[in-house]
Write a protein that holds these residues in place. Structure first.
Motif, PDB file in Angstrom:
ATOM      1  N   LYS A 282      19.300  28.022  39.216  1.00  0.00           N
ATOM      2  CA  LYS A 282      18.250  27.045  39.566  1.00  0.00           C
ATOM      3  C   LYS A 282      18.142  25.948  38.511  1.00  0.00           C
ATOM      4  N   GLU A 283      18.374  26.341  37.251  1.00  0.00           N
ATOM      5  CA  GLU A 283      18.290  25.378  36.162  1.00  0.00           C
ATOM      6  C   GLU A 283      19.595  24.608  35.970  1.00  0.00           C
ATOM      7  N   GLY A 284      20.589  24.927  36.796  1.00  0.00           N
ATOM      8  CA  GLY A 284      21.848  24.190  36.744  1.00  0.00           C
ATOM      9  C   GLY A 284      22.907  24.773  35.826  1.00  0.00           C
ATOM     10  N   PHE A 285      22.731  26.009  35.389  1.00  0.00           N
ATOM     11  CA  PHE A 285      23.679  26.613  34.450  1.00  0.00           C
ATOM     12  C   PHE A 285      24.503  27.714  35.149  1.00  0.00           C
ATOM     13  N   ARG A 286      25.282  27.302  36.128  1.00  0.00           N
ATOM     14  CA  ARG A 286      26.074  28.255  36.899  1.00  0.00           C
ATOM     15  C   ARG A 286      27.218  28.864  36.084  1.00  0.00           C
ATOM     16  N   ASN A 287      27.599  28.218  34.996  1.00  0.00           N
ATOM     17  CA  ASN A 287      28.676  28.761  34.155  1.00  0.00           C
ATOM     18  C   ASN A 287      28.167  29.688  33.049  1.00  0.00           C
ATOM     19  N   ALA A 288      26.862  29.800  32.931  1.00  0.00           N
ATOM     20  CA  ALA A 288      26.309  30.700  31.908  1.00  0.00           C
ATOM     21  C   ALA A 288      26.636  32.143  32.273  1.00  0.00           C
ATOM     22  N   GLN A 289      27.075  32.909  31.292  1.00  0.00           N
ATOM     23  CA  GLN A 289      27.528  34.276  31.512  1.00  0.00           C
ATOM     24  C   GLN A 289      26.393  35.281  31.305  1.00  0.00           C
ATOM     25  N   ILE A 290      26.469  36.404  32.013  1.00  0.00           N
ATOM     26  CA  ILE A 290      25.509  37.499  31.841  1.00  0.00           C
ATOM     27  C   ILE A 290      26.260  38.732  31.356  1.00  0.00           C
ATOM     28  N   SER A 291      25.848  39.222  30.210  1.00  0.00           N
ATOM     29  CA  SER A 291      26.413  40.447  29.644  1.00  0.00           C
ATOM     30  C   SER A 291      25.328  41.518  29.650  1.00  0.00           C
ATOM     31  N   VAL A 292      25.717  42.778  29.861  1.00  0.00           N
ATOM     32  CA  VAL A 292      24.731  43.867  29.869  1.00  0.00           C
ATOM     33  C   VAL A 292      25.210  45.014  28.992  1.00  0.00           C
ATOM     34  N   SER A 293      24.244  45.767  28.495  1.00  0.00           N
ATOM     35  CA  SER A 293      24.517  46.982  27.723  1.00  0.00           C
ATOM     36  C   SER A 293      23.390  47.960  28.021  1.00  0.00           C
ATOM     37  N   ASN A 294      23.277  49.019  27.231  1.00  0.00           N
ATOM     38  CA  ASN A 294      22.211  50.032  27.358  1.00  0.00           C
ATOM     39  C   ASN A 294      22.695  51.293  28.062  1.00  0.00           C
ATOM     40  N   GLU A 295      23.336  52.185  27.313  1.00  0.00           N
ATOM     41  CA  GLU A 295      23.708  53.529  27.779  1.00  0.00           C
ATOM     42  C   GLU A 295      24.484  53.494  29.092  1.00  0.00           C
ATOM     43  N   LEU A 296      25.420  52.565  29.198  1.00  0.00           N
ATOM     44  CA  LEU A 296      26.183  52.437  30.433  1.00  0.00           C
ATOM     45  C   LEU A 296      27.236  53.534  30.541  1.00  0.00           C
ATOM     46  N   THR A 297      27.467  54.004  31.766  1.00  0.00           N
ATOM     47  CA  THR A 297      28.543  54.937  32.087  1.00  0.00           C
ATOM     48  C   THR A 297      29.364  54.348  33.222  1.00  0.00           C
ATOM     49  N   GLU A 298      30.499  54.980  33.527  1.00  0.00           N
ATOM     50  CA  GLU A 298      31.313  54.484  34.631  1.00  0.00           C
ATOM     51  C   GLU A 298      30.577  54.603  35.962  1.00  0.00           C
ATOM     52  N   GLU A 299      29.755  55.642  36.117  1.00  0.00           N
ATOM     53  CA  GLU A 299      29.000  55.802  37.361  1.00  0.00           C
ATOM     54  C   GLU A 299      27.967  54.688  37.528  1.00  0.00           C
ATOM     55  N   ILE A 300      27.266  54.364  36.443  1.00  0.00           N
ATOM     56  CA  ILE A 300      26.276  53.280  36.505  1.00  0.00           C
ATOM     57  C   ILE A 300      26.974  51.948  36.790  1.00  0.00           C
ATOM     58  N   ILE A 301      28.069  51.708  36.093  1.00  0.00           N
ATOM     59  CA  ILE A 301      28.789  50.445  36.274  1.00  0.00           C
ATOM     60  C   ILE A 301      29.324  50.326  37.692  1.00  0.00           C
ATOM     61  N   GLU A 302      29.899  51.394  38.217  1.00  0.00           N
ATOM     62  CA  GLU A 302      30.425  51.363  39.586  1.00  0.00           C
ATOM     63  C   GLU A 302      29.319  51.052  40.583  1.00  0.00           C
ATOM     64  N   THR A 303      28.146  51.649  40.385  1.00  0.00           N
ATOM     65  CA  THR A 303      27.018  51.385  41.280  1.00  0.00           C
ATOM     66  C   THR A 303      26.589  49.924  41.206  1.00  0.00           C
ATOM     67  N   LEU A 304      26.518  49.382  39.990  1.00  0.00           N
ATOM     68  CA  LEU A 304      26.121  47.982  39.829  1.00  0.00           C
ATOM     69  C   LEU A 304      27.138  47.038  40.471  1.00  0.00           C
ATOM     70  N   VAL A 305      28.422  47.376  40.346  1.00  0.00           N
ATOM     71  CA  VAL A 305      29.457  46.553  40.975  1.00  0.00           C
ATOM     72  C   VAL A 305      29.327  46.617  42.487  1.00  0.00           C
ATOM     73  N   GLN A 306      29.096  47.817  43.021  1.00  0.00           N
ATOM     74  CA  GLN A 306      28.949  47.971  44.468  1.00  0.00           C
ATOM     75  C   GLN A 306      27.726  47.218  44.987  1.00  0.00           C
ATOM     76  N   GLN A 307      26.673  47.128  44.156  1.00  0.00           N
ATOM     77  CA  GLN A 307      25.466  46.392  44.539  1.00  0.00           C
ATOM     78  C   GLN A 307      25.609  44.889  44.281  1.00  0.00           C
ATOM     79  N   GLN A 308      26.797  44.492  43.823  1.00  0.00           N
ATOM     80  CA  GLN A 308      27.114  43.086  43.567  1.00  0.00           C
ATOM     81  C   GLN A 308      26.173  42.459  42.541  1.00  0.00           C
ATOM     82  N   ALA A 309      25.829  43.252  41.525  1.00  0.00           N
ATOM     83  CA  ALA A 309      25.037  42.708  40.421  1.00  0.00           C
ATOM     84  C   ALA A 309      25.847  41.608  39.740  1.00  0.00           C
ATOM     85  N   PRO A 310      25.245  40.453  39.458  1.00  0.00           N
ATOM     86  CA  PRO A 310      25.989  39.302  38.916  1.00  0.00           C
ATOM     87  C   PRO A 310      26.246  39.439  37.415  1.00  0.00           C
TER      88      PRO A 310
END
Length: 485
Positions: A282-310
């Motif tokens: 909305k602010e015009g920063f479509r190239n800004a990247q989003i990084s995440v952390s916090n006790e991630l596992t492959e199961e959590i990551i797979e779920t987030l990918v399936q939910q199309q988290a950006p």
């Protein structure tokens, strides 16, 4: 104290005590004949469908330099159990055997030799702990990382585990293995120096809390590192202050021709990443990247990918460098054959009340069979004298010697075990650590491409075939029948 331990990592005292007491027994009984040992593992970690072989290069380095120092000998003398003549033997100890192994980074499966040691019995016995220590931990972490990498859709994974790893050596080994397994970089600066791994990092909450305001903290960081500004936005309130202040700081960066990113380290990652993406767009920063952390596992990551988290990149620490819910890799080291004084090779086989712990006798090679599409279809254990040829139809048998068997005509075959040490010295010469780790990483990526997706599923993967030839089956049956008499 840690410095002293680091200097002693090539000491041949890095072995279980009973290896030395057995070694003295072999020496006194004049039993130091040539022997062959296999290293293999018994089950896939994480209930997975594959593992990644890691730790070979560090093991080879250790084997080449594995000796007893004068202080080591003095320590053993104080134990009051070792005879002077045996200690004199240990003074000149150096591994002088041959080592065959799969390529580091290879996809591997249970009950197939991944390392084969040819050495006199005392040498082969003393190095057992060293072999298992290097391979088990690094293979566990490389396998975990490969699962995380696949779950992310082969995305950008950052290894952030130094502070949660099991001690200094655990941190170094984990960073190395994680890079082989698919991590794009590490927060471990020493691992970056020694292994050539890209080093990466953003900022801690303490940076933000050290300034009068969140915006001032972001601005200060952006002024220092305009090309690498990733703002941690969950220190106070992700949506009501963090992302808004990140955008304010980011506007100044974009005006100067730079980009920026944000990191989430708490909360509902799927919800927050979606809201943050919407605000950035909305602010015009479509190239800004989003990084995440916090006790991630492959199961959590797979779920987030399936939910199309950006999400553009993933920072994984604790679960990656410790193995998470899997404490160890099940690698073992077993005698496969020995030689008599007249040079006759005698196969050896371990029996057990647990059938899965019964070993395969004799000196063996491992062949990987591929179909016409270049996909791996089965790994075959064969006696050393056997050769499997492409285009040749053969039947292969389940290692448990039951009714299960299959026939196959491979379009391509690959011999997995290759000679790495000859008479205790490297066959290919010393390989720089950064080159070795890059080669292993490429091997991992290439071999996973030859593995069908059903074997790479995070949950309920298909079981890959590891079978034996009819000659190895016959030898195994001969041992079983002799035991039953």
């Amino acid at each position: 104290m840690l410095h002293s331990i680091e200097n002693d990592k090539t000491s041949a005292l890095f072995t279980d005590y009973y290896e030395l007491t057995m070694a003295q027994g072999y020496w006194k009984q004049n039993m130091n004949y040539p022997a062959v040992f296999d290293m293999f593992f018994r089950r896939q970690p994480f209930n997975g469908g594959f593992s990644i072989f890691a730790g070979l290069e560090t093991l080879l380095d250790a084997l080449v330099n594995f000796t007893f120092s004068s202080s080591d000998i003095a320590y053993l003398e104080k134990q009051g159990i070792f005879e002077p003549d045996f200690l004199d033997y240990l003074k000149t100890f150096k591994f002088s055997g041959d080592v065959y192994a799969a390529d580091e980074g290879s996809v591997i499966f249970p009950n197939e030799p991944i390392i084969r040691i040819h050495a006199n019995l005392i040498e082969a016995q003393i190095i057992e702990g060293l072999v298992l220590n290097h391979i088990n931990f690094q293979s566990l972490i490389a396998t975990k990382t490969a699962r995380v990498w696949l779950a992310s859709g082969k995305g950008h994974i950052m290894e952030f585990g130094l502070r949660r790893a099991q001690g200094p050596d655990g941190a170094m080994s984990a960073s190395r293995a994680a890079y082989i397994g698919g991590a794009a970089g590490t927060s471990n600066t020493l691992a970056g120096k020694l292994y050539g791994i890209p080093v990466q990092g953003t900022m801690a909450h303490s940076w933000i809390m050290s300034f009068p305001s969140e915006l001032e903290a972001f601005d200060a960081y952006a002024n220092l590192y305009p090309e690498k500004s990733i703002f941690l936005i969950d220190t106070y309130d992700t949506l009501n202050s963090g992302i808004k202040n990140a955008v304010e700081a980011g506007k100044k960066l974009v005006a100067k021709g730079y980009n920026f990113g944000v990191r989430l380290d708490s909360g509902d990652i799927q919800y927050l990443s979606t809201q943050v993406r919407q605000y950035l767009d909305k602010e015009g920063f479509r190239n800004a990247q989003i990084s995440v952390s916090n006790e991630l596992t492959e199961e959590i990551i797979e779920t987030l990918v399936q939910q199309q988290a950006p999400i553009n990149s993933w920072g994984v620490g604790t679960h990656m460098v410790t193995g998470g819910n899997e404490a160890s890799f099940t690698g073992v080291y077993k005698l496969a054959a020995r030689y008599t004084t007249n040079g006759e090779m005698i196969p050896a086989m371990k029996f057990s009340d647990n059938p899965e712990k019964t070993t395969n006798p004799g000196i063996k090679n491992v062949w990987r069979l591929y179909d016409a599409d270049g996909m791996a279809r089965a790994d075959i254990l064969a006696l050393e004298t056997e050769v499997i040829l492409p285009g040749e139809y053969r039947r292969y048998y389940h290692p448990s010697i039951d009714y299960r068997q299959f026939g196959f005509t491979p379009a391509k075959v690959e011999l997995l075990l290759k000679k790495r040490l000859a008479a205790g010295e490297r066959v290919q010469g010393l390989i720089p650590p950064d080159q070795a780790i890059q080669t292993a990483r490429q091997t991992m990526q290439q071999q996973l491409e030859t593995l069908d997706a059903t074997y790479k599923r995070i949950l309920n993967p298909h079981i890959y075939k590891v079978s034996i030839t009819d000659k190895l089956k016959s030898l195994k049956i001969k041992f079983i029948e002799a035991r039953l008499k």
